[in-house]
Design a protein around this motif. Structure first.
Motif, mmCIF file in Angstrom:
data_model
loop_
_atom_site.group_PDB
_atom_site.id
_atom_site.type_symbol
_atom_site.label_atom_id
_atom_site.label_comp_id
_atom_site.label_asym_id
_atom_site.label_seq_id
_atom_site.Cartn_x
_atom_site.Cartn_y
_atom_site.Cartn_z
ATOM 1 N N HIS A 216 63.473 37.151 62.348
ATOM 2 C CA HIS A 216 62.925 37.231 61.024
ATOM 3 C C HIS A 216 63.443 36.344 59.971
ATOM 4 O O HIS A 216 63.463 36.494 58.763
ATOM 5 C CB HIS A 216 63.293 38.884 60.578
ATOM 6 C CG HIS A 216 64.802 39.043 60.315
ATOM 7 N ND1 HIS A 216 65.243 40.260 60.509
ATOM 8 C CD2 HIS A 216 65.840 38.297 60.106
ATOM 9 C CE1 HIS A 216 66.491 40.362 60.247
ATOM 10 N NE2 HIS A 216 67.060 39.061 59.949
ATOM 11 N N VAL A 263 53.097 35.430 64.188
ATOM 12 C CA VAL A 263 53.571 36.404 63.673
ATOM 13 C C VAL A 263 53.131 37.814 64.260
ATOM 14 O O VAL A 263 51.814 37.961 63.993
ATOM 15 C CB VAL A 263 53.244 36.446 62.064
ATOM 16 C CG1 VAL A 263 53.948 37.528 61.236
ATOM 17 C CG2 VAL A 263 53.876 34.963 61.340
ATOM 18 N N ASP A 265 53.468 40.994 63.763
ATOM 19 C CA ASP A 265 53.104 42.121 62.922
ATOM 20 C C ASP A 265 53.507 41.991 61.521
ATOM 21 O O ASP A 265 54.685 42.077 61.013
ATOM 22 C CB ASP A 265 54.167 43.431 63.511
ATOM 23 C CG ASP A 265 53.772 44.643 62.596
ATOM 24 O OD1 ASP A 265 52.909 44.801 61.827
ATOM 25 O OD2 ASP A 265 54.614 45.671 63.219
ATOM 26 N N ARG A 266 52.377 41.541 60.637
ATOM 27 C CA ARG A 266 52.729 41.647 59.294
ATOM 28 C C ARG A 266 52.925 42.623 58.468
ATOM 29 O O ARG A 266 53.274 42.477 57.264
ATOM 30 C CB ARG A 266 51.283 40.622 58.918
ATOM 31 C CG ARG A 266 51.199 39.280 59.290
ATOM 32 C CD ARG A 266 50.149 38.502 58.768
ATOM 33 N NE ARG A 266 50.414 37.071 59.066
ATOM 34 C CZ ARG A 266 49.429 36.460 59.655
ATOM 35 N NH1 ARG A 266 48.622 37.188 60.497
ATOM 36 N NH2 ARG A 266 49.520 35.094 60.134
ATOM 37 N N THR A 267 52.516 43.789 59.152
ATOM 38 C CA THR A 267 52.878 45.083 58.285
ATOM 39 C C THR A 267 54.451 45.343 58.343
ATOM 40 O O THR A 267 54.840 46.064 57.720
ATOM 41 C CB THR A 267 52.126 46.303 58.914
ATOM 42 O OG1 THR A 267 52.679 46.754 60.249
ATOM 43 C CG2 THR A 267 50.502 46.031 59.034
ATOM 44 N N GLY A 272 57.226 39.814 59.170
ATOM 45 C CA GLY A 272 56.411 39.253 58.348
ATOM 46 C C GLY A 272 57.059 38.052 57.581
ATOM 47 O O GLY A 272 56.305 37.075 57.000
ATOM 48 N N HIS A 273 58.302 37.897 57.568
ATOM 49 C CA HIS A 273 59.149 36.744 57.089
ATOM 50 C C HIS A 273 58.738 35.218 57.872
ATOM 51 O O HIS A 273 58.803 34.399 57.346
ATOM 52 C CB HIS A 273 60.661 36.985 57.348
ATOM 53 C CG HIS A 273 61.356 37.623 56.318
ATOM 54 N ND1 HIS A 273 62.453 38.036 56.326
ATOM 55 C CD2 HIS A 273 61.022 38.273 55.043
ATOM 56 C CE1 HIS A 273 63.117 38.641 55.442
ATOM 57 N NE2 HIS A 273 61.985 38.855 54.477
ATOM 58 N N ASP A 275 55.676 34.297 58.474
ATOM 59 C CA ASP A 275 54.828 33.484 57.579
ATOM 60 C C ASP A 275 55.478 32.615 56.603
ATOM 61 O O ASP A 275 54.915 31.398 56.669
ATOM 62 C CB ASP A 275 53.679 34.694 57.134
ATOM 63 C CG ASP A 275 52.832 35.113 58.012
ATOM 64 O OD1 ASP A 275 52.265 34.403 58.953
ATOM 65 O OD2 ASP A 275 52.554 36.085 57.961
ATOM 66 N N ALA A 316 47.936 32.788 56.421
ATOM 67 C CA ALA A 316 48.328 34.109 56.232
ATOM 68 C C ALA A 316 48.300 34.504 54.689
ATOM 69 O O ALA A 316 48.203 35.881 54.375
ATOM 70 C CB ALA A 316 50.152 33.993 56.547
ATOM 71 N N GLU A 319 45.929 37.524 54.119
ATOM 72 C CA GLU A 319 46.207 39.094 54.151
ATOM 73 C C GLU A 319 46.375 39.790 53.128
ATOM 74 O O GLU A 319 46.731 39.158 51.847
ATOM 75 C CB GLU A 319 47.924 38.780 54.915
ATOM 76 C CG GLU A 319 47.688 38.507 56.402
ATOM 77 C CD GLU A 319 47.045 39.020 57.461
ATOM 78 O OE1 GLU A 319 47.006 40.529 57.324
ATOM 79 O OE2 GLU A 319 46.306 38.538 57.991
ATOM 80 N N SER A 324 53.351 41.336 52.468
ATOM 81 C CA SER A 324 52.893 39.765 52.628
ATOM 82 C C SER A 324 52.763 39.266 51.275
ATOM 83 O O SER A 324 53.402 38.136 51.004
ATOM 84 C CB SER A 324 51.736 39.633 53.650
ATOM 85 O OG SER A 324 52.087 39.838 54.962
ATOM 86 N N LEU A 328 54.707 35.517 49.375
ATOM 87 C CA LEU A 328 54.327 34.526 50.066
ATOM 88 C C LEU A 328 53.671 33.251 49.326
ATOM 89 O O LEU A 328 53.741 32.339 49.438
ATOM 90 C CB LEU A 328 53.420 34.916 51.088
ATOM 91 C CG LEU A 328 53.608 34.930 52.737
ATOM 92 C CD1 LEU A 328 52.765 35.267 53.547
ATOM 93 C CD2 LEU A 328 54.420 34.038 53.210
#
Length: 340
Positions: A216, A263, A265-267, A272-273, A275, A316, A319, A324, A328
């Motif tokens: 992560h 990545v 699992d962006r949820t 998600g780190h 990204d 990303a 998203e 996210s 970001l």
């Protein structure tokens, strides 16, 4: 500039900066009176899920207004300025400074560094005549000075750096603090950071870069360190230092550091780190390339890798999940600036 919709970036940042919940509130609770809503404890930085993300989102808004708004731009400068006018007031920043004084380890060092960067961005915008920026700079300056004083007290006692890929990273924070020190006129801060870097980072060699990344990370420990050291060493000495620190770079190794990270699992806020890792790597790689002589064979290796990381990181931004979007954008701007 390709790959980033700056108008959408600004809209997202405006929405997130004014969204109070959900919020990961970090506070020392000494009694019932210390249990507060985010807006009560942090009148300036109560959006974007957590304090440090709120701080660097305001940095993003100032930079977008300063560098990317205007008659030919689609960035809604009025909406951006309205948030900054509402949040960056003397009373709000006095409350934020009071938290920093009362809880001297709060947001050390990551949030500290971003607050210094916010102060520097406001100062630069004011110097260029951006409407409203002088008021923001004046409001933020006392809190930025609190941060500088906290750093000056902390560094002599800090000992070994934290070589982490998340918020605890000493190298990433010190790099931001060095960038902020000059616009803020804090030569004492710059001198203290340089002395620490020369003691703890410049002697490093043969970094374990093949171990990266962890699951992560949003920073590369190795690239963050190299990007810090290139700010401190003279141009002629940095190339030799990098050879000792990253001996495999000539052969484009390790590949795990030079290829973008998938990545899964962006949820998931932690996964998600990654990204952000692609974006922060893109910025660091581009800066390292620029720090080397034009005929250095390592430059194209770094430049190609930076481009691949930018492309992956910018994708990303499409998203829509808050986990996210709440942070970001600032890292996208770092990558964008480094790629100019």
């Amino acid at each position: 500039m390709s790959g980033v919709d700056l108008a959408a970036l600004a809209r997202t940042a405006v929405g997130n900066a004014t969204r109070e919940h959900p919020y990961a509130l970090v506070a020392v609770v000494n009694g019932p009176e210390d249990v507060q809503q985010p807006r009560e404890r942090h009148p300036a930085f109560h959006g974007c899920y957590d304090w440090h993300s709120a701080v660097h989102t305001h940095w993003l808004l100032v930079r977008l207004l300063h560098e990317h708004a205007g008659p030919a731009s689609t960035v809604d400068g009025e909406a951006v300025a309205a948030v900054l006018d509402d949040h960056l007031t003397p009373a709000n920043l006095a409350a934020e400074a009071a938290v920093l004084r009362r809880e001297p380890s709060f947001e050390r060092p990551y949030g500290w560094a971003w607050l210094a960067m916010l102060g520097a961005a406001c100062t630069a915008a004011a110097a260029d005549g951006v409407p409203g920026a002088q008021a923001w700079a004046d409001a933020v300056r006392p809190a930025a000075d609190v941060v500088a004083d906290l750093v000056l007290a902390w560094l002599p006692q800090a000992g070994r750096p934290v070589r982490d890929g998340t918020h605890a990273s000493t190298a990433f924070a010190l790099a931001l603090l060095l960038d902020a020190a000059r616009p803020l006129g804090r030569d004492d801060l710059a001198a203290a950071v340089r002395a620490y870097v020369e003691e703890w980072f410049v002697p490093d060699a043969d970094a374990p870069l093949r171990w990266e990344p962890s699951g992560h990370d949003f920073l590369s420990p190795g690239l963050a360190e190299a990007d810090l050291v290139r700010r401190v060493l003279p141009a002629g000495g940095f190339g030799a230092w990098l050879s000792a620190f990253w001996p495999g770079l000539d052969a484009a190794q390790p590949q795990t550091l030079l290829e973008p990270v998938a990545v899964p699992d962006r949820t998931d806020g932690q996964v998600g780190h990654l990204d952000g890792l692609n974006l922060s790597r893109a910025a660091a790689l581009a800066h390292l390339a620029d720090a080397l002589p034009a005929d250095d064979a390592r430059r194209p290796v770094l430049t190609r890798s930076a481009g691949r990381h930018r492309e992956a990181g910018f994708a990303a931004l499409a998203e829509t999940g808050f986990m996210s979007t709440h942070w970001l954008g600032s890292f996208a701007l770092l990558a964008l600036d480094a790629g100019r």
